[in-house]
Design an enzyme around this catalytic site. Structure first.
Site, mmCIF file in Angstrom:
data_model
loop_
_atom_site.group_PDB
_atom_site.id
_atom_site.type_symbol
_atom_site.label_atom_id
_atom_site.label_comp_id
_atom_site.label_asym_id
_atom_site.label_seq_id
_atom_site.Cartn_x
_atom_site.Cartn_y
_atom_site.Cartn_z
ATOM 1 N N ASN A 35 0.827 -1.203 0.000
ATOM 2 C CA ASN A 35 0.000 0.000 0.000
ATOM 3 C C ASN A 35 0.866 1.261 0.000
ATOM 4 O O ASN A 35 0.387 2.347 0.323
ATOM 5 C CB ASN A 35 -0.913 0.016 1.230
ATOM 6 C CG ASN A 35 -1.880 -1.152 1.240
ATOM 7 O OD1 ASN A 35 -2.425 -1.523 0.206
ATOM 8 N ND2 ASN A 35 -2.090 -1.742 2.406
ATOM 9 N N HIS A 122 -14.251 -2.259 6.773
ATOM 10 C CA HIS A 122 -13.054 -2.970 7.214
ATOM 11 C C HIS A 122 -13.295 -3.777 8.490
ATOM 12 O O HIS A 122 -14.135 -3.427 9.329
ATOM 13 C CB HIS A 122 -11.936 -1.955 7.455
ATOM 14 C CG HIS A 122 -10.574 -2.554 7.538
ATOM 15 N ND1 HIS A 122 -10.037 -2.991 8.725
ATOM 16 C CD2 HIS A 122 -9.639 -2.791 6.587
ATOM 17 C CE1 HIS A 122 -8.828 -3.469 8.497
ATOM 18 N NE2 HIS A 122 -8.556 -3.362 7.216
ATOM 19 N N GLU A 168 -15.822 3.541 3.989
ATOM 20 C CA GLU A 168 -14.458 3.779 3.542
ATOM 21 C C GLU A 168 -14.512 4.696 2.326
ATOM 22 O O GLU A 168 -15.422 4.585 1.498
ATOM 23 C CB GLU A 168 -13.760 2.466 3.173
ATOM 24 C CG GLU A 168 -13.590 1.519 4.351
ATOM 25 C CD GLU A 168 -12.899 0.229 3.955
ATOM 26 O OE1 GLU A 168 -11.975 0.273 3.118
ATOM 27 O OE2 GLU A 168 -13.291 -0.828 4.477
ATOM 28 N N SER A 172 -10.749 -1.111 0.271
ATOM 29 C CA SER A 172 -9.407 -1.676 0.196
ATOM 30 C C SER A 172 -9.296 -2.896 -0.707
ATOM 31 O O SER A 172 -8.222 -3.171 -1.240
ATOM 32 C CB SER A 172 -8.922 -2.046 1.601
ATOM 33 O OG SER A 172 -9.792 -3.002 2.204
ATOM 34 N N ASP A 197 -13.355 6.438 6.632
ATOM 35 C CA ASP A 197 -12.023 5.840 6.717
ATOM 36 C C ASP A 197 -11.295 6.135 5.408
ATOM 37 O O ASP A 197 -11.594 5.557 4.368
ATOM 38 C CB ASP A 197 -12.157 4.329 6.945
ATOM 39 C CG ASP A 197 -10.818 3.657 7.208
ATOM 40 O OD1 ASP A 197 -9.782 4.221 6.817
ATOM 41 O OD2 ASP A 197 -10.809 2.551 7.779
ATOM 42 N N HIS A 200 -7.122 4.348 2.239
ATOM 43 C CA HIS A 200 -6.583 4.129 0.898
ATOM 44 C C HIS A 200 -6.801 5.338 -0.018
ATOM 45 O O HIS A 200 -6.492 5.266 -1.209
ATOM 46 C CB HIS A 200 -7.188 2.873 0.285
ATOM 47 C CG HIS A 200 -6.824 1.636 1.043
ATOM 48 N ND1 HIS A 200 -5.665 0.921 0.802
ATOM 49 C CD2 HIS A 200 -7.444 0.995 2.071
ATOM 50 C CE1 HIS A 200 -5.595 -0.106 1.639
ATOM 51 N NE2 HIS A 200 -6.659 -0.075 2.412
ATOM 52 N N LYS A 230 0.347 3.669 4.755
ATOM 53 C CA LYS A 230 0.097 3.373 3.341
ATOM 54 C C LYS A 230 0.794 4.449 2.511
ATOM 55 O O LYS A 230 2.009 4.443 2.410
ATOM 56 C CB LYS A 230 -1.405 3.263 3.107
ATOM 57 C CG LYS A 230 -2.024 2.106 3.911
ATOM 58 C CD LYS A 230 -3.503 2.000 3.736
ATOM 59 C CE LYS A 230 -4.070 0.780 4.451
ATOM 60 N NZ LYS A 230 -3.918 0.851 5.935
#
Length: 379
Positions: A35, A122, A168, A172, A197, A200, A230
């Protein structure tokens, strides 16, 4: 003679038979698995920042929890700078994204509240919800109408507390983007708090890499999480939002209160990574050049399309076939990993291709050429 833990041995053997056994593997081959989207983890930018921090006396270890003697000036400088960078009232530095999500969802939603979460949220959010006292209900992935329906049903059944909508920004394992505008409208219309979140998205999306929710992060009903391991190349996580929520976490979140503080040296590295985002937007531009090239080559060579981010899932379905394909690509010199349930839904095992600045365009093209050959061989 049977081992000392026969039930564990039987369970592990069952995983092997189903193609779901996991084991640690060394880093090897071209990076399509990490990541480290901006290539910062091994970059001279952070290496120089580490040398400078040690030279000015920044401790390597914290020596205790933040509420004891573990609170270092680097932690507080990072939190102040992160709150300014992400345009929020305050920020809190945690040891990692997993325990940050545990802190959020075990602490902020109260008894009588509802956590309304995306079905693909997640695992750390699930663990946080299990530790909390709020009601929890899921809605279909990225389906805002379904979220509204579930919330309405909860109210009709007598639910009266605060609603927390958990999503998110970039998912992910699927790499798709949350419909944040519509989710924000739902939160505003229903008095809910939107918890985003950005793990990413940080560094890759938004102005200067501030994330997909940057335009709404300042709102009093928005809480965002930016992980530092990440695209930022270090480790840890920053919870960003209204001061009252950050103060509540400091006072009540067990995974903050009872944990040894993150390394002050690591806080210095995260500060340097944020400076890099702010001062060198060309790095993000280069990352997007690579992402666009990978998406184009995936379509041209493998017929794979519809990708929205730096995460390109190649859904295979069968667990064993997925792992055989991953092994074949590893043998060709590419670090590509197979992802199986329970990380992804049953029947959707996949290769998760991650596009980073660690891998150049020529290697990406060669990888998709080889992937096309291997997929053809294993149909």
């Amino acid at each position: 003679m049977a081992g000392a833990f026969p039930r564990h041995e039987t369970s592990l053997e069952a995983l092997r038979n189903r193609g779901r056994y996991r084991q640690l593997m060394p880093r090897d081959g071209h990076d399509f698995a990490s990541n480290d989207y901006l290539g910062l983890a091994g970059d001279d930018v952070l290496r120089a920042a580490a040398i400078a921090a040690v030279a000015r006396g920044v401790p390597v270890g914290a020596g205790g929890a933040r509420l004891l003697r573990g609170n270092d000036a680097e932690h507080q400088l990072l939190e102040a700078e992160a709150a300014e960078f992400f345009a929020t009232g305050a920020a809190l530095f945690m040891g990692g994204g997993f325990n940050a999500n545990q802190a959020i969802f075990s602490t902020l939603p109260q008894q009588g509240d509802l956590v309304l979460y995306d079905a693909l949220i997640h695992a750390s959010t699930h663990d946080g919800m299990r530790l909390g006292r709020a009601d929890t209900r899921s809605f279909a992935h990225s389906d805002v109408e379904d979220a509204a329906r579930v919330l309405k049903d909860w109210r009709a059944e007598g639910g009266e507390g605060q609603v927390w909508i958990a999503v998110e920004a970039v998912y992910s394992m699927d790499g798709d983007l949350a419909p944040l505008d519509a989710l924000m409208a739902l939160a505003d219309a229903t008095g809910a708090v939107l918890v985003v979140d950005e793990a990413h998205a940080t560094g890759v999306f938004g102005n200067l890499g501030r994330g997909l929710a940057h335009d709404i992060a300042h709102r009093p009903n928005v809480l965002s999480l930016h992980t530092c391991g990440k695209a930022l190349g270090a480790s840890g996580a920053l919870i960003c939002g209204p001061s009252v929520l950050i103060e509540t976490l400091i006072n009540k979140a067990r995974s903050f209160i009872y944990a040894t503080a993150p390394s002050p040296l690591n806080a210095a590295l995260v500060r340097a990574a944020l400076y890099e985002l702010r001062d060198n937007p060309a790095r993000r531009d280069r990352a997007w050049e690579g992402i666009s090239h990978a998406q184009d080559e995936a379509k041209r060579l493998c017929g794979l399309a519809g990708f929205q981010s730096q995460i390109l899932p190649v859904v295979i379905g069968d667990d064993k076939r997925t792992m055989a394909l991953a092994s074949a690509m590893q043998a060709r010199g590419y670090d590509i990993r197979g992802i199986r349930p329970p990380t992804v839904p049953r029947g959707t095992s996949r290769l998760r291709l991650s596009i980073t600045l660690n891998t150049g365009a020529e290697v990406m093209t060669a990888m998709f050429e080889d992937l096309a050959r291997e997929m053809e061989t294993r149909t």
